[in-house]
Enzyme design. Structure first.
Site, PDB file in Angstrom:
ATOM      1  N   PHE A   7     -14.138   6.613  10.246  1.00  0.00           N
ATOM      2  CA  PHE A   7     -13.666   6.582  11.642  1.00  0.00           C
ATOM      3  C   PHE A   7     -12.736   7.765  11.947  1.00  0.00           C
ATOM      4  CE2 PHE A   7      -9.976   4.279  13.958  1.00  0.00           C
ATOM      5  CZ  PHE A   7     -10.331   4.785  15.197  1.00  0.00           C
ATOM      6  N   TYR A  29      -5.409  -4.058  -1.663  1.00  0.00           N
ATOM      7  CA  TYR A  29      -5.608  -2.808  -0.911  1.00  0.00           C
ATOM      8  C   TYR A  29      -4.287  -2.066  -0.747  1.00  0.00           C
ATOM      9  CZ  TYR A  29      -5.807   0.177   3.206  1.00  0.00           C
ATOM     10  OH  TYR A  29      -5.654   1.228   4.069  1.00  0.00           O
ATOM     11  N   THR A  60      -4.494   2.511  14.298  1.00  0.00           N
ATOM     12  CA  THR A  60      -5.294   3.506  15.020  1.00  0.00           C
ATOM     13  C   THR A  60      -6.508   2.825  15.667  1.00  0.00           C
ATOM     14  OG1 THR A  60      -4.686   4.979  13.214  1.00  0.00           O
ATOM     15  CG2 THR A  60      -6.345   5.790  14.764  1.00  0.00           C
TER      16      THR A  60
END
Ligand code: UDP
Length: 313
Positions: free
Chosen positions: A11, A145, A175
């Site tokens: 992305f 993560y 974002t």
């Protein structure tokens, strides 16, 4: 400049690729190898004929050394990012996010101390102990993560401390924009997709929790600004848009901008859902002379247009 972008197929990476090409740079875009020969979001960029796409994997140190030869700067965005998948497959996060970052750092060092702009995430801060969150906020690994991104940042930083590798760490917050994945589980994409389909928008809890959303072009401009900063400027640097919106208001805004018949459906709040996640961006403002310029009421319609195209509505 000759620039390598790892994660160029993602992305943010695909937007960074486009913006750097418009500025006249020579781009080597790394896309994760797959047997379908699919280049992810690079399939969608308007500059495909102007970039060199390489398909490979940062888990391979030999390959990292090979792709970093003769480049002037590296933007390192390649990472596994889905939090839920990290609960069930943490080893792969260690391999890609930590070892992959080590491989890129080592290759940058061995190929002539190439400047490295490494991408972190606000997830490293976990649930905010105070807001706005500045760079001194404690690291709280709330998922495998997040743990691997904390370790990756530390790895990059260690190459600056131990070997003088010019490393800068960028830390983006929430974002959004075109090429978000419709199934990424994030609130912006979830709401837009549901509104376009006329389905209820699931607001977790009372919807009074707030988030600060940064349009992808603003983030990409900040990343590019790092290229002009002092090589000794390591950061980490928070990058985000501090304007806050309640999730309830976001839902209403999406419904009205899409002209949807969808209603809001209130549901259970996930455990540990942060009440606020607002970045303190004073360091970015001071050190990079950067600040976000695209407000939500400009960025949201652009994102909705994108989802309309991909969903065929
Ligand atoms: N959220 C929601 N509905 C959704 C997805 C998310 O109400 O369909 C809420 C979520 O509980 C959180 C906020 O929206 O309070 C932002 O969620 P997201 O996962 O996008 O970002 P993060 O919580 O990681 O900042």
């Amino acid at each position: 400049m000759k620039i390598l972008i790892t994660g160029a197929d993602g992305f943010i990476g695909s937007h960074l690729t486009e913006m750097l090409v418009t500025q006249g740079h020579e781009i080597i875009a790394l896309s994760q190898y797959n047997s379908f020969n699919n280049w992810g979001w690079l399939e969608d960029v308007n500059c495909k004929s102007k970039i060199k796409v390489l398909a490979g994997d940062i888990r391979d140190p030999h390959y990292c050394k090979y792709i970093t030869k003769d480049v002037d700067i590296i933007f390192h965005l390649a990472a596994l990012i889905a939090i839920p998948y990290s609960y069930v497959a943490p080893d792969s996060y260690v391999d890609t996010n930590i070892k992959g970052t080590l491989n890129i750092c080592q290759a940058a060092k061995e190929n002539g101390n190439i400047r490295l702009i490494h991408t972190s995430t606000s997830e490293v801060y976990g649930t905010a102990q105070y807001v706005p969150i500045d760079e001194n906020h404690p690291m709280q690994p709330q998922s495998p993560y997040s743990a691997t991104k904390i370790a990756a940042d530390a790895m990059a930083m260690s190459f600056y401390n131990a070997f003088g590798l010019p490393v800068t760490i960028a830390r983006p917050f929430n974002t959004y924009g075109p090429r978000m994945h419709p199934d990424d589980g994030r609130v912006v994409s979830n709401f837009i997709v549901r509104a376009l389909r006329g389905e209820p928008l699931a607001v977790y809890g009372d919807g009074n929790q707030t988030r600060s959303f940064c349009y992808v072009d603003d983030l990409v401009k900040a990343l590019i600004t790092f290229m002009g900063s002092e090589p000794g400027f390591t950061g980490p640097v928070n990058l985000g848009n501090p304007s806050e919106f309640t999730i309830k208001d976001l839902a209403q805004q999406v419904i009205s901008l899409t002209g949807s018949t969808s209603k809001i459906a209130y549901g259970a709040l996930p455990e540990d859902d942060p009440k606020q996640r607002q970045p303190d961006i004073s360091l970015a403002q001071k050190a990079l002379d950067w600040q976000p310029e695209i407000p939500l009421d400009t960025g949201l319609p652009k994102t909705i247009e994108y989802f309309k195209q991909i969903l065929g509505d």
